[in-house]
Structure formats: C-alpha cells, structure tokens
Design an enzyme around this catalytic site. Structure first.
Site, PDB file in Angstrom:
ATOM      1  N   HIS A  35      -4.773  -2.318  -4.387  1.00 34.32           N
ATOM      2  CA  HIS A  35      -4.391  -1.921  -2.743  1.00 34.32           C
ATOM      3  C   HIS A  35      -3.955  -0.554  -2.762  1.00 34.32           C
ATOM      4  O   HIS A  35      -3.333  -0.376  -1.986  1.00 34.32           O
ATOM      5  CB  HIS A  35      -3.602  -3.129  -2.324  1.00 34.32           C
ATOM      6  CG  HIS A  35      -4.023  -4.279  -2.198  1.00 34.32           C
ATOM      7  ND1 HIS A  35      -3.092  -5.649  -2.204  1.00 34.32           N
ATOM      8  CD2 HIS A  35      -5.222  -4.707  -2.281  1.00 34.32           C
ATOM      9  CE1 HIS A  35      -3.795  -6.551  -2.077  1.00 34.32           C
ATOM     10  NE2 HIS A  35      -5.123  -6.297  -2.196  1.00 34.32           N
ATOM     11  N   PRO A  36      -4.648   0.456  -3.223  1.00 36.61           N
ATOM     12  CA  PRO A  36      -4.163   1.947  -3.087  1.00 36.61           C
ATOM     13  C   PRO A  36      -4.500   2.260  -1.627  1.00 36.61           C
ATOM     14  O   PRO A  36      -5.435   2.329  -1.006  1.00 36.61           O
ATOM     15  CB  PRO A  36      -4.932   2.726  -4.076  1.00 36.61           C
ATOM     16  CG  PRO A  36      -6.267   1.772  -4.416  1.00 36.61           C
ATOM     17  CD  PRO A  36      -5.676   0.483  -4.150  1.00 36.61           C
TER      18      PRO A  36
END
Length: 554
Positions: A479-480
């Site tokens: 989930h960057p």
C-alpha cells in the site's frame, strides 16, 4: 481491434493521454471516454490481462515476480536486519487490481477528513462518499451464476466470499473470546473484526480492467495500447503536450491536445515525473536531467503498511488443498471452493494504545501458511495471523537510479525509522494481540502449537518470537502512497485539482497523491481518485452535473 490498429490510433493526437491502466488509470480512462466528445489514449507498460492466474483469486501470489509484475525490491532496510523487501506491483491491464488480494476495505472516515484538511472539502469523507457509492456494485443476496461478468457504467463488483474457510470462522470467534467485537465490513465505525468483502464476481477476480475497460472496449474514442512503457512527459516550455513511450523497441510520442494524466502509482509516477524534469533540482542536475520545474517533494513522503506475521500448523480445511483436483473441479464447474478465496479472509482494527481512540494496527487472517509473501510453499496445513502498522510515522523515498527510464527506481521506505520508535512498538503490540488470539479456545481447537513462521517459534518466548517475526520476516502489505502529495500548500506536488504545480497540462491521479495513508486498503480509494479525476477534467460533480463556471480541463 488489432494491436497494429491500436498502435496506429496511438499515433494520432488525443485530447487526453493517460499513463497507467491500473486501479486509478483504468477508472479515469473509462469515465473520460464515456463522454463521446473527447478522445482518450491509455498507455499501459504491461500486457493484456489474459494470464489465467489473474482471474483465479487464490492464485494471486503466483503472479509475483512474473511477467505481469514490476518485480521491485527495496533498498536494504536498516531496522529489518538489512534485508531488501520484495514489492510486487501490477504491470498489466488493471494494474495492482489484477494482482492484489482483492480486499475491499474503504478505511476510516477520519482519515479522509485529514485529506480534506490538506486539500479541501472535496477530498473529505463527505466529499468522497458519493464516489465510493458510485463505484461499488454490491452483490445482491442471491447471485445468478449467469449474471453479466463485466462492469455496468463503471462499477466494481463487491461481493461476500463464496466459500470462506471454517478456520476463518474460528478466527472471528477467537476475536470475541479476547473481548473484541465482530462488526460488518466497511461500516461507519470499523473498530473490530470483519469477514473481508472482496472485489470479485461469481468467484473470479473483478479488476478495474473488468469494471471499466472491458465495457468501454468498443468505444471509438478510447484507445488502449499495452506493452507501452512511458519514458518521459514531453513539454513545450512548461506545458505538457504529450508522452514519449517505448514499444517493441521503438520510441514513439503520443500527443495530448488538452492534458496528460499520470496514473502509474506511488512508484512509477514520481519516477516518470523526475525523468521528465519535475523534481528536486539538485537530484536532477546530478543525473543530467534538464529541469522543467523545481519540485523537491516529488518522490518524498512515501508511506507504506508494514506487516509481520505468525504462522502455525493447523488442522485440515486450509488452503493447502486449494490446488487439488477436487477443488479445481469445484472452481471450474461452479466457481466455488478454495480457489475463490482471496487468502486474506478476515481482518480487524485495534488500538494498541488505550489513550488513542482510532486504531493504529490492523490484524489480518489467512487460512494458509502465507510465507515469504506467498512465494515460499509450506508443505502442510497452517494458518497465518498478521499485524499491520496502519499509521506509520516513518517516511521514505522513491528516487532515480539513473537517467535511463528503463532502470528500476530506488525504493527506500525506511521502515521503523521514526526517531521515537512508535512504529516498532505498535507493530510489536499488534503481534502481541495475535499471540493472545492464538491461545484462545477457538484457535487452540484448530492448531497444534507448532510454528511455521518463525520456524521453531514454540521454543522461543513470546517476545523473542515476535522480534524474529518482525526483524527477519516483516514485509509490505502493498500500500505505498504519498510520493506526489496533494495539498493546498505551495510545497505539495499537486494541488486540490490534481494539477502538477509549476507546469500546465499535467495532472496526477493515483495513490501517489494521497496526503496521508489510510487505516484501510488502498485499492478502493485509488479507484475513487481515478473517478474524481475524470470529473475534474470533465467539469462535473459526482452526480454528473456541470460544475458552476467549470470549463473542460480546468
């Protein structure tokens, strides 16, 4: 339309050129092309989404390090024993929505309200809720197996799991046995544990390629070109006028009459901005890249969800049997059985600090031994309990390794680097809750106490075991965000209308614009960002009404 025909249309000027056909980019291109008065070119670096494993939910980890994965690894992480951490990212139509675990977890309204504070009320929970409601097509109580498997008017099928594991029920019971609540998924208050809702339809993955691109494939004003890697944005002075891309060993330029929109995600968007001369002047000068605009926050503010897991041997009924002939037959015949599992079948949000009202940790459950991000097979039945740091203090960077656009960028999330050590303490506390769940009657009934990860963990103390799980095995939850931060302040990379500051004709629409990371999973909000970006370009609101004094592309 043949590939040659698509390539021919790509050589013509289009109103909009969108780079990246992932969660946000596919939504954006699909919504834009619904207006027949505009022409849209969508460039995707990867291939079409024809690989079989894309469509079988439980097979998603088989896509990692394959031809549909960017196959990234981080720089060595000081606080994780100097390890590099594998970062899979979708390189295919649908992007990460074609390779992820299909978990549909919106997040907490308070997190979106923080976006509203950073970038205006339109990005608050109240401002974005109509987009979530527009995007989601929740399955009816009875789903007909012959129901249409394509999106309708750009909607994502959000289903309950078809064949959840009995071990998942045991996990939710264990949560109740330690005094935690079980709540409906995606409710107003998500503090508690839920069975995962999934972006699936009839037991198959339902990506943004399914939701937006397949329904739009016959539109004459939408051109989708795969195997086309963008190498730079083309500027005329400080105005973006097109995109240079490589395809089949040939470099081409796609011309944009109105705007270019980057939707490559939190890694590829800042990389392309910097390759195009939008970034920190000193860094670009050092690589010999001509500077178009000095924007020092490009590639900065990187945040990601770090996860550490405990896996223990379990009784039968886990996904260890998912590839057996019986399960394959059940899937092929009725789209039922273990192969419909998204693996992460349940999750919960908890506060490890009683003084903090909102959760700082998410707990996740998989009825299988999920080892080495699914790349390491475990020969036997096991379950996995994970703790995820959902509000990290630590921030990292995306930077260029060189001026060569085909070189992979440098990814340095700097996990657990916050000076006060809050991230480390919260994640260890989350593992502590996992330990408590493992000794409940519900999970003792389906496990034998032998640890698969960390191997031999039953011989260690809890503290020792959790330390090994964190330092030696923690990895990304994929989930960057934040590397092209949106805001109303002059230092932000894009403004509240997603326009890149310092230039014209260029916007960003993907997870890189998120001002802060959410307590949730980023696929749903990334799609919403793509939807909202289309409305900003078309000058309409979430209901499709023309915004007062709006004009196209402003």
């Amino acid at each position: 339309m043949s590939r040659d025909e698509r390539a021919g249309r790509a050589g013509q000027p289009h109103d909009y050129v969108v780079v990246g056909a992932g969660s946000a980019g596919a939504a954006l291109a699909g919504r834009l092309s619904a207006d027949p008065s505009v022409s849209v070119l969508l460039l995707e670096a990867g291939p079409r989404d024809t690989k079989t494993e894309i469509h079988i939910p439980a097979a998603f980890s088989k896509l990692f390090r394959s031809e549909v994965d960017w196959d990234y690894d981080t720089e060595p992480q000081e606080h994780l024993g100097g390890r590099r951490v594998f970062w899979p990212r979708g390189r295919v139509l649908g992007g990460c929505s074609s390779v992820n675990a299909m978990m549909w977890v919106r997040g907490f309204p308070e997190d979106y309200d923080a976006w509203g504070e950073a970038a205006g009320a339109g990005w608050s929970w109240a401002g974005l809720l109509p987009y979530f409601e527009r995007v989601e097509r929740v399955a009816p109580a009875v789903v007909r197996d012959n129901d249409d498997a394509t999106g309708r008017d750009g909607t994502v099928h959000v289903d309950d799991q078809r064949s959840p594991s009995p071990h998942t029920r045991a996990y939710l019971t264990a949560a109740e046995q330690v005094g935690l609540s079980v709540v409906p998924g995606n409710g107003r208050d998500q503090r508690g544990f839920s069975r995962t809702q999934v972006s699936q339809h009839r037991g198959s993955r339902f990506s943004t390629a399914d939701a937006y691109l397949k329904p739009a494939r016959k539109r004459p004003n939408l051109t989708v070109v795969t195997d086309a890697q963008a190498t730079r944005v083309v500027f005329d002075g400080t105005r973006a006028v097109g995109v240079e891309y490589a395809r089949g060993g040939v470099t081409r330029v796609a011309q944009a009459r109105r705007e270019v929109v980057l939707s490559g995600g939190a890694v590829n968007t800042p990389q392309l901005l910097m390759l195009s001369g939008v970034g920190d002047r000193a860094e670009l000068d050092g690589l010999g890249i001509p500077v178009v605009v000095h924007s020092p926050e490009v590639g900065k503010n990187l945040r990601d969800h770090l996860m550490a897991v405990l896996a223990v041997e379990a009784s039968e009924g886990t996904l260890f049997l998912a590839e057996k002939p019986r399960e394959l037959a059940a899937y092929l015949a009725r789209r039922r059985g273990m192969l419909t599992s998204n693996v992460g079948e349940a999750y919960g949000f908890v506060s490890t600090d009683p003084s903090v009202d909102l959760p700082d940790v998410e707990l996740i459950f998989a009825p299988v031994g999920f080892i080495g991000e699914g790349l390491i097979a475990h020969d036997g039945h096991a379950i996995t309990l994970g703790a995820i740091l959902v509000q990290p203090e630590s921030t990292g960077t995306i930077s260029l390794a060189s001026a060569d656009p085909l070189d992979k960028p440098l990814i340095d999330p700097r996990y657990l680097s916050d000076p006060e050590g809050k991230d480390r303490a919260a994640l260890l506390a989350g593992l502590g809750v996992c330990e408590e769940l493992l000794v409940t009657p519900a999970l003792r009934a389906v496990t034998n106490g032998a640890f698969v990860q960390p191997a031999g963990g039953e011989e260690l103390t809890r503290a020792q075991r959790d330390e090994v799980a964190l330092v030696d095995h923690a990895h990304t939850l994929y989930h960057p965000v934040g590397t092209a931060r949106m805001g109303s302040d002059a230092g932000s990379v894009v403004d509240e209308k997603l326009r890149v500051r310092g230039v014209t004709g260029l916007r960003v629409a993907d997870a890189s614009v998120m001002p802060t990371i959410i307590r949730g999973h980023t696929n749903a909000p990334a799609i919403v960002i793509g939807e909202k970006a289309a409305d900003l370009l078309l000058g309409v609101d979430a209901a499709g009404h023309r915004v007062a004094s709006a004009r196209m592309g402003v």
